[in-house]
Design a protein around this motif. Structure first.
Motif, mmCIF file in Angstrom:
data_model
loop_
_atom_site.group_PDB
_atom_site.id
_atom_site.type_symbol
_atom_site.label_atom_id
_atom_site.label_comp_id
_atom_site.label_asym_id
_atom_site.label_seq_id
_atom_site.Cartn_x
_atom_site.Cartn_y
_atom_site.Cartn_z
ATOM 1 N N LEU A 223 -17.083 -24.845 14.842
ATOM 2 C CA LEU A 223 -16.920 -24.710 16.295
ATOM 3 C C LEU A 223 -17.960 -23.784 16.912
ATOM 4 C CD1 LEU A 223 -13.015 -24.408 16.592
ATOM 5 C CD2 LEU A 223 -14.442 -26.400 17.131
ATOM 6 N N GLY A 224 -18.690 -23.082 16.067
ATOM 7 C CA GLY A 224 -19.696 -22.160 16.568
ATOM 8 C C GLY A 224 -19.106 -20.917 17.207
ATOM 9 N N VAL A 225 -17.906 -20.528 16.756
ATOM 10 C CA VAL A 225 -17.274 -19.311 17.271
ATOM 11 C C VAL A 225 -17.150 -18.310 16.124
ATOM 12 C CG1 VAL A 225 -15.986 -20.566 19.018
ATOM 13 C CG2 VAL A 225 -14.925 -20.142 16.798
ATOM 14 N N SER A 226 -16.821 -17.086 16.459
ATOM 15 C CA SER A 226 -16.703 -16.062 15.426
ATOM 16 C C SER A 226 -15.394 -16.215 14.658
ATOM 17 C CB SER A 226 -16.762 -14.667 16.059
ATOM 18 O OG SER A 226 -15.609 -14.433 16.838
ATOM 19 N N GLU A 227 -15.396 -15.687 13.430
ATOM 20 C CA GLU A 227 -14.167 -15.671 12.639
ATOM 21 C C GLU A 227 -13.101 -14.827 13.326
ATOM 22 O OE1 GLU A 227 -15.403 -14.206 8.870
ATOM 23 O OE2 GLU A 227 -16.742 -15.901 8.475
ATOM 24 N N THR A 228 -13.527 -13.831 14.101
ATOM 25 C CA THR A 228 -12.585 -12.987 14.832
ATOM 26 C C THR A 228 -11.746 -13.821 15.793
ATOM 27 O OG1 THR A 228 -14.111 -11.111 14.715
ATOM 28 C CG2 THR A 228 -12.381 -11.025 16.397
ATOM 29 N N VAL A 229 -12.400 -14.740 16.505
ATOM 30 C CA VAL A 229 -11.682 -15.591 17.450
ATOM 31 C C VAL A 229 -10.662 -16.461 16.732
ATOM 32 C CG1 VAL A 229 -11.946 -17.551 19.028
ATOM 33 C CG2 VAL A 229 -13.526 -15.616 19.159
ATOM 34 N N ILE A 230 -11.026 -17.017 15.591
ATOM 35 C CA ILE A 230 -10.101 -17.854 14.826
ATOM 36 C C ILE A 230 -8.919 -17.007 14.331
ATOM 37 C CG2 ILE A 230 -9.844 -19.306 12.782
ATOM 38 C CD1 ILE A 230 -11.509 -20.544 15.002
ATOM 39 N N GLY A 231 -9.210 -15.777 13.893
ATOM 40 C CA GLY A 231 -8.137 -14.901 13.435
ATOM 41 C C GLY A 231 -7.178 -14.524 14.551
ATOM 42 N N LEU A 232 -7.741 -14.253 15.736
ATOM 43 C CA LEU A 232 -6.923 -13.845 16.876
ATOM 44 C C LEU A 232 -6.073 -14.975 17.432
ATOM 45 C CD1 LEU A 232 -9.626 -11.773 18.770
ATOM 46 C CD2 LEU A 232 -7.457 -10.846 17.936
ATOM 47 N N THR A 233 -6.480 -16.206 17.215
ATOM 48 C CA THR A 233 -5.791 -17.339 17.839
ATOM 49 C C THR A 233 -5.096 -18.236 16.812
ATOM 50 O OG1 THR A 233 -7.910 -18.544 17.862
ATOM 51 C CG2 THR A 233 -7.296 -17.342 19.851
ATOM 52 N N ILE A 234 -5.840 -19.100 16.161
ATOM 53 C CA ILE A 234 -5.235 -20.106 15.288
ATOM 54 C C ILE A 234 -4.452 -19.471 14.147
ATOM 55 C CG2 ILE A 234 -5.704 -22.038 13.746
ATOM 56 C CD1 ILE A 234 -8.186 -22.637 15.413
ATOM 57 N N VAL A 235 -5.084 -18.557 13.417
ATOM 58 C CA VAL A 235 -4.422 -17.945 12.263
ATOM 59 C C VAL A 235 -3.244 -17.089 12.709
ATOM 60 C CG1 VAL A 235 -4.706 -16.367 10.315
ATOM 61 C CG2 VAL A 235 -6.511 -18.012 10.861
ATOM 62 N N ALA A 236 -3.434 -16.305 13.777
ATOM 63 C CA ALA A 236 -2.365 -15.429 14.265
ATOM 64 C C ALA A 236 -1.155 -16.229 14.722
ATOM 65 C CB ALA A 236 -2.884 -14.560 15.408
ATOM 66 N N ILE A 237 -1.390 -17.324 15.432
ATOM 67 C CA ILE A 237 -0.276 -18.163 15.884
ATOM 68 C C ILE A 237 0.445 -18.760 14.679
ATOM 69 C CG2 ILE A 237 0.342 -20.270 17.115
ATOM 70 C CD1 ILE A 237 -1.986 -19.661 19.033
ATOM 71 N N GLY A 238 -0.322 -19.224 13.705
ATOM 72 C CA GLY A 238 0.284 -19.832 12.525
ATOM 73 C C GLY A 238 1.134 -18.855 11.734
ATOM 74 N N THR A 239 0.601 -17.660 11.498
ATOM 75 C CA THR A 239 1.352 -16.690 10.697
ATOM 76 C C THR A 239 2.492 -16.052 11.493
ATOM 77 O OG1 THR A 239 -0.260 -14.955 11.240
ATOM 78 C CG2 THR A 239 -0.578 -16.149 9.167
ATOM 79 N N SER A 240 2.489 -16.185 12.821
ATOM 80 C CA SER A 240 3.583 -15.674 13.646
ATOM 81 C C SER A 240 4.686 -16.711 13.844
ATOM 82 C CB SER A 240 3.062 -15.233 15.021
ATOM 83 O OG SER A 240 2.180 -14.141 14.900
ATOM 84 N N ALA A 241 4.497 -17.909 13.295
ATOM 85 C CA ALA A 241 5.494 -18.970 13.472
ATOM 86 C C ALA A 241 6.894 -18.567 13.009
ATOM 87 C CB ALA A 241 5.040 -20.240 12.756
ATOM 88 N N PRO A 242 7.048 -17.870 11.851
ATOM 89 C CA PRO A 242 8.405 -17.463 11.449
ATOM 90 C C PRO A 242 9.085 -16.564 12.471
ATOM 91 C CG PRO A 242 6.896 -17.286 9.592
ATOM 92 C CD PRO A 242 6.064 -17.543 10.809
ATOM 93 N N GLU A 243 8.336 -15.632 13.081
ATOM 94 C CA GLU A 243 8.921 -14.764 14.099
ATOM 95 C C GLU A 243 9.355 -15.583 15.315
ATOM 96 O OE1 GLU A 243 6.228 -13.792 12.361
ATOM 97 O OE2 GLU A 243 7.271 -12.168 11.328
#
Length: 338
Positions: A223-243
């Motif tokens: 996507l040409g974006v930083s890993e920080t952006v992916i961590g803040l959005t896609i990964v964070a949303i995914g790992t917050s799913a149980p909450e």
């Protein structure tokens, strides 16, 4: 554009993290019963920390892979998702009556932890000194929660509710969603089965974390974006799913105090536990974007939630809607869609 394989790796990683975390905690609870730990201590420590294992695995493995933006982005992004998306969604379902004492106590701990991370981001970074301070803070918090729960009166009512800690509510939310996580005074099942569950769950978590990090890094490149952006959005949303699931279920059942405590407890564990372990295993600097924008925003969001909940002694549907709208705007801005 990211390939189907990259997306598949990330999704498979998230699924394995969720399944592995649940299986591992089930095994850990049964092992703790065999060690004659009290159900209260099992809830606060084993269930409370164990249910944070997906976020922990994602951040630790990202840090070890040399992707601090992904690792720290997941921690900060998960807190923002909890405060804005999870809490806002739960309030939309059922307005939350709030005990102001517990709100300022547990919310204050989370806010103090966020401010400590801000100070660390401008000074030492997430090194082992900071990590040690965070983990000591976690131990002190759990010990304080344990002492509080030991003297808490049994029962409670709508007129005179029991003043539980956020750590207790976090465990209660997880146990309400998955009864297998509920500890018993008498051990259930064999120790051999418990050990197998623990090892299998841990293996799934390690494998899931690896897949998730590999997929997330590949998607960032594509996507040409930083890993920080992916961590803040896609990964964070995914790992917050149980909450999200456990808080929404608690809200539907009319347990608004547990829904709020689940979010506050999760954020405390994210910063002190996951931040501490990540810094201890793989020290790293904070990405500039997180230092300048996301960490201060997370602290501000924590303060806003406390003000919302304090005024009127409840978190209303209107305020819940504002939190969800703010999260949609945040993700859109961070990902470059707005």
């Amino acid at each position: 554009m990211p390939s189907i394989t990259d997306i598949g790796l990330l999704l498979a990683g998230l699924v394995l993290l969720m399944i592995g975390g649940d299986v591992m905690v089930r095994g850990a609870v049964r092992i703790a019963e065999r060690l004659n730990l009290s159900p209260m201590l099992i809830g606060l420590v084993v269930v409370g920390l164990g249910t944070s294992s997906p976020e922990l695995a994602a951040s630790v493995q990202a840090a070890l892979a040399g992707s601090p933006g992904l690792a720290i982005g997941n921690i900060v992004g998960s807190n923002l998702a909890n405060l804005l998306l999870v809490l806002g969604s739960a309030a939309l379902i059922a307005p939350m009556a709030v005990d102001r004492t517990s709100l300022w106590r547990d919310g204050g701990v989370g806010l103090a932890a966020a401010l400590a991370m801000i100070v660390a981001s401008f000074t030492l970074g997430l090194d082992r000194i900071v990590a040690t301070i965070l983990l000591i803070g976690l131990v002190l918090y759990i010990w304080s929660a344990y002492k509080q729960e030991k003297v808490a009166p049994a029962g409670g009512s709508a007129i005179q509710p029991v003043d539980h800690s956020a750590a207790y509510d976090r465990a209660a939310a997880s146990e309400g969603f998955d009864p297998e996580l509920t500890p018993h005074d008498k051990p259930l099942g064999s120790i051999a089965k418990a050990l197998v569950l623990f090892v299998v769950g841990l293996s799934l978590i390690v494998g899931g974390g690896t897949l998730l990090v590999n997929g997330a890094v590949s998607i960032a490149w594509a996507l040409g974006v930083s890993e920080t952006v992916i961590g803040l959005t896609i990964v964070a949303i995914g790992t917050s799913a149980p909450e999200l699931v456990t808080s929404v279920i608690a809200a539907i059942r009319g347990q608004s105090d547990i829904a709020l405590g689940n979010v506050l407890g999760s954020n405390i564990y994210n910063l002190l536990f996951i931040g501490g372990v990540t810094g201890m295993v793989a020290p790293s600097d904070f990405p500039l974007q997180i230092v300048q924008f996301d960490l201060p925003l997370a602290a501000f969001a924590a303060l806003v939630v406390m003000v919302f909940a304090f005024t009127g002694g409840r978190l209303s549907r209107r305020e819940g809607g504002l939190l969800v709208a703010a999260y949609i705007g945040y993700t859109g801005f961070t990902s470059g869609l707005i």
